[in-house]
Structure formats: C-alpha cells, structure tokens
Design an enzyme around this catalytic site. Structure first.
Site, PDB file in Angstrom:
ATOM      1  N   GLU A 194      37.832  74.378 164.886  1.00 19.13           N
ATOM      2  CA  GLU A 194      39.043  73.368 164.685  1.00 19.13           C
ATOM      3  C   GLU A 194      38.957  71.989 165.498  1.00 19.13           C
ATOM      4  OE1 GLU A 194      40.714  77.682 164.150  1.00 19.13           O
ATOM      5  OE2 GLU A 194      39.460  76.682 165.699  1.00 19.13           O
ATOM      6  N   PHE A 199      52.348  87.393 168.529  1.00 15.80           N
ATOM      7  CA  PHE A 199      50.928  87.341 168.382  1.00 15.80           C
ATOM      8  C   PHE A 199      50.423  86.029 167.914  1.00 15.80           C
ATOM      9  CE2 PHE A 199      46.840  87.705 165.680  1.00 15.80           C
ATOM     10  CZ  PHE A 199      45.944  87.997 166.552  1.00 15.80           C
ATOM     11  N   GLN A 200      49.688  85.173 168.602  1.00 15.53           N
ATOM     12  CA  GLN A 200      49.151  83.879 168.421  1.00 15.53           C
ATOM     13  C   GLN A 200      50.169  82.743 168.218  1.00 15.53           C
ATOM     14  OE1 GLN A 200      46.491  84.104 165.052  1.00 15.53           O
ATOM     15  NE2 GLN A 200      44.625  84.162 166.316  1.00 15.53           N
ATOM     16  N   LYS A 209      55.777  80.387 159.300  1.00 17.84           N
ATOM     17  CA  LYS A 209      55.283  81.026 158.208  1.00 17.84           C
ATOM     18  C   LYS A 209      56.355  81.274 157.185  1.00 17.84           C
ATOM     19  CE  LYS A 209      52.172  84.962 157.189  1.00 17.84           C
ATOM     20  NZ  LYS A 209      51.277  86.124 158.017  1.00 17.84           N
ATOM     21  N   MET A 217      24.094  60.079 181.324  1.00 17.89           N
ATOM     22  CA  MET A 217      25.006  59.236 181.856  1.00 17.89           C
ATOM     23  C   MET A 217      25.515  60.103 183.272  1.00 17.89           C
ATOM     24  SD  MET A 217      26.290  56.231 181.956  1.00 17.89           S
ATOM     25  CE  MET A 217      26.430  55.631 180.218  1.00 17.89           C
TER      26      MET A 217
END
Length: 601
Positions: free
Chosen positions: A62, A124-125, A174, A506
C-alpha cells in the site's frame, strides 16, 4: 428542497455506497486508481466491475499505492487516487501521505473501515486511521452512511486541489459501502471554494514591492514548487526577462524555469551550486516565488542573505514569516499576483531590459550578472565532469549521460525522471538539466526512500507517451523493489537506473564528514539487481565503465519494454558542494582535490 433538486432526486438512481464511491470518482474525471483489496474495502472492489472507465492498478504494497498516486499527480497536475483496506492496509499509506503533504501534492486516499456498529471495539483490523493521519493530511473524513460518501468524496477532491494542494483521506465503513441511497452527483457538489482575498493593485504591500524592485541592482528570483502548482511558468519567465533578474531554483522547482535560459542560475541550498548560494548571500533583493524557505534552502537563518530585502509571494498565509522574516508579503496565487504586478512595474520601469549579458550601462543588473558569471567560472573547475577518465565510473557521469542521450534523441522535454532520496537525488538535480515542468518527480520535504519506483509507475500511467526513468540508490531501491511486478502486470515501459555504490550513500558521506569515517551500518549488501529484475520478467544489464553508459542507456530507452541497468559506481564519492549543519549558505564544503586549471583556462 428546491423544485430543481426534487426533479433531480426523482430521476436519481439508487446505488449501494460502494457503487457511489466509483460513480463519484468517475464523475470527478478519475480514470486510474492504485490500490490493494482487503476485507473492509471488498464491497467497493466487488462494485468496481460495473465501472469499466476506471482502471485499477494492483500494487504490491500500500505504500506503493500512495507513492503511485503521488507520482501520477506530480506528472499530470490532476488528483491522484489510492485505495486500501482498514488496519495495516490503511497504516501502510501513512508514509506516502506524509510525502504528499510535505510536498503539497493533491492525493485522495480512500480506506475501508470496519462496520460502524463495532467502531471503537478493537475489531479485527480496526484502527483510527483518521486520528493517525490528521497531522499529515489537509483534511480527512469518516463516512458511516451511504448518503455521506458522495458529498465527502467531492469535497475531498476540492480540498486536495484548492489553495495549497495536499492529501485528503476518506475512511468509509463497510456498512456504508453496503447500504443503499439515491445518487445525485450534482447535488453532492461542495460549496464553491473561496480563495484568500487577492491583493489589490493599489495596496500598500503591492506598492512597496514595486519600490523595492525598482531600487534593486542585485536581485535574485527564488523559483519554487509553487510556480508549477500555479502553472505560472510563462509568467515567471516573462517577469524575469522583462526585468533581467537571475533565477535560482529549489529542488522541487527544477523545470519551472528552463535550465538553458540565460538567466537560469541552477539549484540553491545545501547541495546547490556554489555560485547560486553566493549570489543569494550577496543579493540586495530576493523575490521568493512559491517557495517556503525551508532549512535545506537557507542554511543558518542568522546569516541568510543578510543584505537582501525579501519579497515573498505565497498562497499559504501560514508560511509567511514562518522561517524567514520578509519585508513584503504578497499572499495569493502566484500566477494572479504576477499578472497583477507586471503592468504596474511596466508603468514605472520604462523599456524592458535585455535578457542577454553585457548590454551596457542602461542595464542596472548587467554588472551583477557578470559577477555571478565569474563565480560560476571559478566553480566549474571543481566539477566532477571535468575530471579526466581515470577508469572510475562516477554517478554524475551516469546522470549526465542519461541527460545527453535524451537530448540527442530530441526527447528531453518528453523525459520524466523519478528519483529516490540520497546522493543520486542531488546528482540528478545537479547534472540533469530540466527544461520543462513536471519532468522531475522527487520527494523533497519528507525525503522518502523507496519513493522512486512506485512514483515512476504513477507518472507513466499519467503520461504513457513520455520516457520515464527511475534513478535510485541501491538502498532505497530495495525498499519498494516488489513493484517491479506491478510494472510487468501493467505492461509498462519504465527504465530503471540503480546507482549502486554499496553504501547508504548520503549516510556514508555524513559519517565521513562529521563522524570520523565511522561507517556504522551504512555498508549495504544488495542482491544481483539484474537477476532480481529478470525474476520479475524485466531484462537488464550491468555497467562498470563510462564507455558502456550511453549505449546501454540508448538500448533501454529504445527497447519495447522496461529495462534495468545496475551502475557500479565509485563507492566513496560525495555530493558537493555541501553545507554542514549550522553553517551559513556561503560556508560550503567544496569538492576536494580540484583540478589544477583555473577558470581562465
């Protein structure tokens, strides 16, 4: 409710929230989104099949989706859109949203969320993604009902694009996706955006700015990213030419003013050109066009341009006097401010000055430009490109040869470079001469390693007709290398240059300069990048000598598909000039061991 809306509502279809999501995006002109499905966003993915005009790019992580949306926006000027599920899917967007926020990039992120009935139960999540992203977005929304989705999305697009652009997140539960309601795209439109009031031509600030410009003989324009965002390139060029003012550029402003223009100085700041920094320090007037005086540009603020009056043209009032106190602030859209001030200057300045050097005593800035030209000549003898071929391949050679090949092919203005962050990023800024806007895609404010590859995918999706190059270090490239499969799945032609020096470059340079060469944890083991690309179905080549650079670059550009080149460059080369932390802009560390020749040679 008006009769017009009643008639519209009577004809409006009933859609699920998931269908409304895609219908609203289509109404906003979206044709490409970057995302990754998951449980809380599955209703939306199920509805996507009903909207064939929207192409979904399946990413491998993502974070890549956020960077692709960012790269799409930078290359096109349109809003980039990314989609993720709840929990880890949403939190994986965070780095990309922060990158877009600090560089003022218009992105709309859409995340799924658990059903509203279980919000706050640690389902959940479930994660409070709006709370997490509040500091790194312009605004965010939570939709818990289907009828909220279209108005929130439409307002998100308005916010992302208006004023100073930036990312906006819309979190959709949802059950909101599964619910149904009437869909009326027009009725969901937000109230018209009201910009900050423009300065009137007779205002005290405007008149003071004109007085300072008329009195100046050593002016410098500081060209920033705001020029690109305002689409004010033509106005800036006309203004600089009309008044014969040299133009220095920020990292994100590269391309806003043509590098080959007689008045172009180059990049300023920590790794800017030495003559540019000296010119800023010796100027009597700085005209800051759409830039925010960040620390990488100014160095030590106590010693920044001590003799210069400062005029700041900026759309975001919060940036005025935040870092550098200015004498005049002109708040508003840069294009409109320049269009307002240009005729006022013409009323008092007489005939335009020539943009060419050595134009005579009637040119107040002529001696100033000659002085800058002399400083530039002195610096050129330290340029790494002037070093004789000693068998070593330097990253600067690679960047320069990619630029030369694009120029020779007549493709310079049709070439987009997406860089990662580190030494190679600065070498690209120094040695690839950008002539037009939206040809450099790079993370400036956040400095996000792993940005280049996914951002290049977004840029290619936005501009399929252009040549797109990834220039990345061996460290940053490994962070998002999985997106090589996204390139293949989408059938894209993207060329990849890995600047491989075996270090986090760097970091190593700072350790050399400030930590007694204690290279703690900066050497990095890498896979065989050519084999790695081949595993994803992308051919490649190793390059170890400068004579191999141009033919391999040409092979990549003219091929039918993506190509990766692993450039084994000098391991302990440094980016110069360099301003040490706490030092003034003119106190630069220069490239050691310069050539014997002088500028006169």
């Amino acid at each position: 409710m008006t009769d017009t809306h009643t008639a519209s509502a009577n004809s409006a279809p009933t859609l699920t929230g998931a269908e409304i999501l895609w219908a609203t995006l289509a109404g906003e002109g979206v044709t490409t989104v970057f995302g990754y499905p998951g449980g809380a966003i599955l209703p939306a993915y199920d509805a996507l099949r009903k909207f064939p005009t929207i192409h979904h790019v399946l990413v491998r992580h993502e974070q890549g989706a956020a960077h692709m949306a960012d790269g799409y926006a930078r290359a096109s000027g349109r809003v980039g859109v990314c989609v993720a599920t709840s929990g880890p899917g949403a939190t994986n967007l965070v780095t990309g949203l922060a990158t877009a926020m600090l560089d003022s990039i218009p992105v709309v992120a859409i995340t799924g969320q658990v059903a509203s009935r279980v919000l706050g139960t640690d389902a959940f999540q479930e994660i409070d993604i709006t709370g997490i992203t509040l500091p790194i977005t312009k605004h965010n929304f939570v939709a818990t009902r289907a009828e909220e989705i279209a108005p929130m999305l439409r307002q998100a697009f308005q916010i992302a694009q208006s004023g100073r652009p930036g990312p906006v997140l819309v979190d959709i539960t949802k059950d909101a996706q599964q619910g149904t309601t009437l869909f009326d795209f027009d009725h969901a439109a937000p109230k018209p955006y009201r910009p900050h009031p423009m300065l009137r031509s007779e205002s005290t600030e405007m008149q003071r700015a004109i007085e300072l410009m008329r009195a100046s003989t050593r002016p410098v324009i500081l060209a920033g990213h705001g020029i690109i965002q305002s689409e004010a390139e033509a106005e800036v060029i006309a203004f600089a030419e009309r008044h014969n003012i040299p133009v220095a550029t920020t990292l994100l402003g590269l391309g806003a003013f043509p590098a080959s223009h007689p008045l172009a100085l180059g990049m300023m700041g920590m790794h800017g050109e030495s003559w540019v920094n000296h010119a800023i320090q010796q100027a009597d007037l700085l005209l800051a066009f759409g830039m925010r005086f960040d620390d990488r540009v100014t160095g030590n603020l106590l010693h920044y341009a001590p003799n210069a009056k400062k005029i700041h043209i900026e759309i975001d009032p919060s940036e005025i006097n935040k870092n550098v106190k200015v004498d005049v602030a002109l708040i508003g859209d840069l294009k409109q401010v320049l269009r307002t001030i240009a005729p006022l200057m013409d009323q008092t300045s007489g005939a335009p000055r020539s943009a060419q050097p050595n134009v005579g005593s009637d040119d107040p800035t002529g001696p100033w430009r000659e002085e800058i030209r002399a400083m530039k000549g002195d610096a050129s003898v330290r340029d790494i490109l002037a070093l004789p071929d000693n068998g070593h391949l330097y990253a600067a050679h690679v960047i320069h040869d990619i630029w030369q090949e694009a120029s020779a092919a007549g493709r310079l203005n049709e070439t987009i470079i997406a860089t990662d962050v580190g030494q190679h990023q600065m070498w690209e800024a120094q040695y690839f001469r950008h002539e037009v806007t939206r040809t450099l895609i790079t993370s400036g404010g956040l400095g996000t390693m792993g940005f280049a590859l996914p951002a290049a995918i977004g840029a290619k999706m936005a501009s399929p007709e252009k040549d797109v190059w990834v220039i990345a270090g061996d460290g940053g490239f490994q962070m998002t290398a999985a997106e090589l499969s996204t390139i293949q799945q989408e059938g894209l032609h993207i060329n990849i240059a890995v600047i491989n020096n075996g270090f986090l470059g760097m970091v190593r340079q700072w350790q050399e300069a400030f930590y007694d060469k204690n290279y703690s944890c900066s050497p990095i083991l890498s896979p065989d990048f050519v084999k790695l690309a081949d595993a994803h179905g992308i051919p490649g080549a190793h390059v170890t000598e400068r004579s191999e650079v141009k033919p391999t670059v040409t092979r990549a550009r003219t091929g039918s598909g993506s190509f990766l080149i692993n450039f084994a460059v000098e391991k302990e080369d440094g980016v110069y000039p360099m301003i040490a932390p706490g030092s003034a802009l003119h106190e630069m560390v220069r490239r050691p061991n310069p050539l014997i020749e002088t500028s006169e040679d």
